[in-house]
Design an enzyme around this catalytic site. Structure first.
Site, PDB file in Angstrom:
ATOM      1  N   CYS A  85       0.828  -1.209   0.000  1.00 57.55           N
ATOM      2  CA  CYS A  85       0.000   0.000   0.000  1.00 57.55           C
ATOM      3  C   CYS A  85       0.867   1.266   0.000  1.00 57.55           C
ATOM      4  O   CYS A  85       1.596   1.510  -0.943  1.00 57.55           O
ATOM      5  CB  CYS A  85      -1.000  -0.036   1.142  1.00 57.55           C
ATOM      6  SG  CYS A  85      -2.407   1.089   0.854  1.00 57.55           S
TER       7      CYS A  85
ATOM      8  N   HIS B  98      -4.389  -4.406   0.373  1.00 54.22           N
ATOM      9  CA  HIS B  98      -4.100  -4.938   1.711  1.00 54.22           C
ATOM     10  C   HIS B  98      -4.544  -6.402   1.809  1.00 54.22           C
ATOM     11  O   HIS B  98      -5.501  -6.731   2.518  1.00 54.22           O
ATOM     12  CB  HIS B  98      -4.830  -4.120   2.777  1.00 54.22           C
ATOM     13  CG  HIS B  98      -4.170  -2.830   3.117  1.00 54.22           C
ATOM     14  ND1 HIS B  98      -3.009  -2.752   3.861  1.00 54.22           N
ATOM     15  CD2 HIS B  98      -4.500  -1.560   2.792  1.00 54.22           C
ATOM     16  CE1 HIS B  98      -2.654  -1.485   4.002  1.00 54.22           C
ATOM     17  NE2 HIS B  98      -3.542  -0.736   3.365  1.00 54.22           N
TER      18      HIS B  98
ATOM     19  N   GLU C  37      -3.330  -8.608   3.511  1.00 54.02           N
ATOM     20  CA  GLU C  37      -3.113  -9.095   4.878  1.00 54.02           C
ATOM     21  C   GLU C  37      -4.264  -8.777   5.824  1.00 54.02           C
ATOM     22  O   GLU C  37      -4.281  -9.275   6.961  1.00 54.02           O
ATOM     23  CB  GLU C  37      -1.816  -8.487   5.442  1.00 54.02           C
ATOM     24  CG  GLU C  37      -1.918  -7.059   5.965  1.00 54.02           C
ATOM     25  CD  GLU C  37      -1.919  -5.981   4.898  1.00 54.02           C
ATOM     26  OE1 GLU C  37      -1.925  -4.792   5.249  1.00 54.02           O
ATOM     27  OE2 GLU C  37      -1.901  -6.335   3.702  1.00 54.02           O
TER      28      GLU C  37
END
Length: 318
Positions: A142, A235, A237
């Site tokens: 990001c 993102h 994660e």
């Protein structure tokens, strides 16, 4: 093989409850194997949450991995207990004499600030330059990806008319690239950002290749031609409730925010979100660790050289 993480790290209990195998330091030292050494530069304010997210994804690999955690010395985190930083984190001065197989540079909630006005920008630039000589493969996420693209290649970021917020479908541009081996033709990834990088700027840099993008969310994955720098604009994660937490926070502060796209059933925030990205996230991190780190990094890390001088086992067809 499991991930090896420091004794008493808060993530240990969470990962054990999720049946993710984490090995403590004492047991790891008894194994006759050289684990991959990964450095996490954690720029997120809630560092314990972010470190757990990263460990969860990298713990789903057959490779043994050990982690070091780093934060910027020029900015004191306000949302992580100082005791946690002292116990588990180091500064750049403490790690810069080492070499690493891989490194992750996280996002940060500073994307609407000009790069050079970020409090720790000069330190981050020093770290990113150091990584080219001392880390085999670096994964930028990001804002971390935007910062690296700007610092290394002069690629600017642009303000969006509204926040890119939700879970969006993506496609793979170059299917033979190993980063996306095993992916479905369409896969979902969360995004949460106010800025973007653009195809036209990236295509001006011959050393870069766009691997994946989204019709709605734009460019998603970029690599340098030698596969030692990877740049992810979303993102993967994120936990199931991360977007919900951000949405509830902004609503509570009276900030303008749309309901995250493709997240709540029927766009109803009263319902539990639907997780569409878990398998893609696990596969992406596993592929990076295997094909872009393990398959190319030298056994003797002291043989690491500059990013421009080495192209590992990952050739143009990977």
């Amino acid at each position: 093989m499991p991930i090896k993480i420091p004794n008493n790290l808060p993530a240990v209990n969470i990962l054990e409850k999720e049946n993710i195998f984490a090995m403590d330091e004492k047991r790891a030292y008894a194994q006759d194997i050289r684990p991959l050494r990964i450095l996490l530069l954690n720029l997120m304010p809630t560092k314990i949450v972010t470190e757990t997210q990263m460990l969860r994804l990298l713990g789903n690999s057959p490779l043994q991995v050990e982690f070091d955690f780093m934060y910027t010395a020029t900015y004191e985190p306000k949302n992580t207990p100082h005791e946690h930083l002292v116990k588990f984190y180091e500064t750049f001065d403490e790690v810069k004499s080492r070499k690493y197989d891989g490194m992750i540079i996280t996002g940060a909630p500073v994307e609407q600030i000009p790069f050079t006005e970020v409090d720790y920008w000069d330190e981050l630039c020093e770290i990113m330059d150091w990584s080219q000589r001392n880390v085999y493969s670096t994964l930028h996420i990001c804002w971390g990806a935007q910062a690296a693209l700007y610092h290394h290649y002069g690629i600017p970021k642009y303000d969006l008319p509204k926040k890119m917020f939700g879970v969006f479908p993506h496609t793979v541009n170059i299917k033979e690239k190993m980063l996306f081996r095993g992916f479905d033709d369409i896969f979902y990834i969360p995004h949460s950002r106010h800025t973007e990088v653009r195809r036209a700027d990236i295509e001006k840099v011959a050393r870069l290749c766009i691997l994946s993008e989204s019709e709605e969310a734009g460019i998603f994955a970029i690599t340098d031609k030698k596969h030692r720098g990877l740049f992810i604009t979303g993102h993967p994660e994120y936990d199931p409730l991360t977007l919900k937490t951000e949405y509830d926070r902004d609503i509570g502060l009276g900030l303008p925010i749309n309901i995250p796209a493709n997240y709540y059933p029927n766009d109803d925030p009263q319902q539990l979100p639907v997780v569409r990205w878990r398998s893609a996230a696990n596969l992406l991190f596993s592929n990076w660790l295997n094909y872009y780190v393990y398959q190319g990094t030298p056994f003797d890390l002291e043989k690491l050289t500059d990013l421009d001088e080495v192209c590992g086992l990952c050739g143009d067809g990977i």
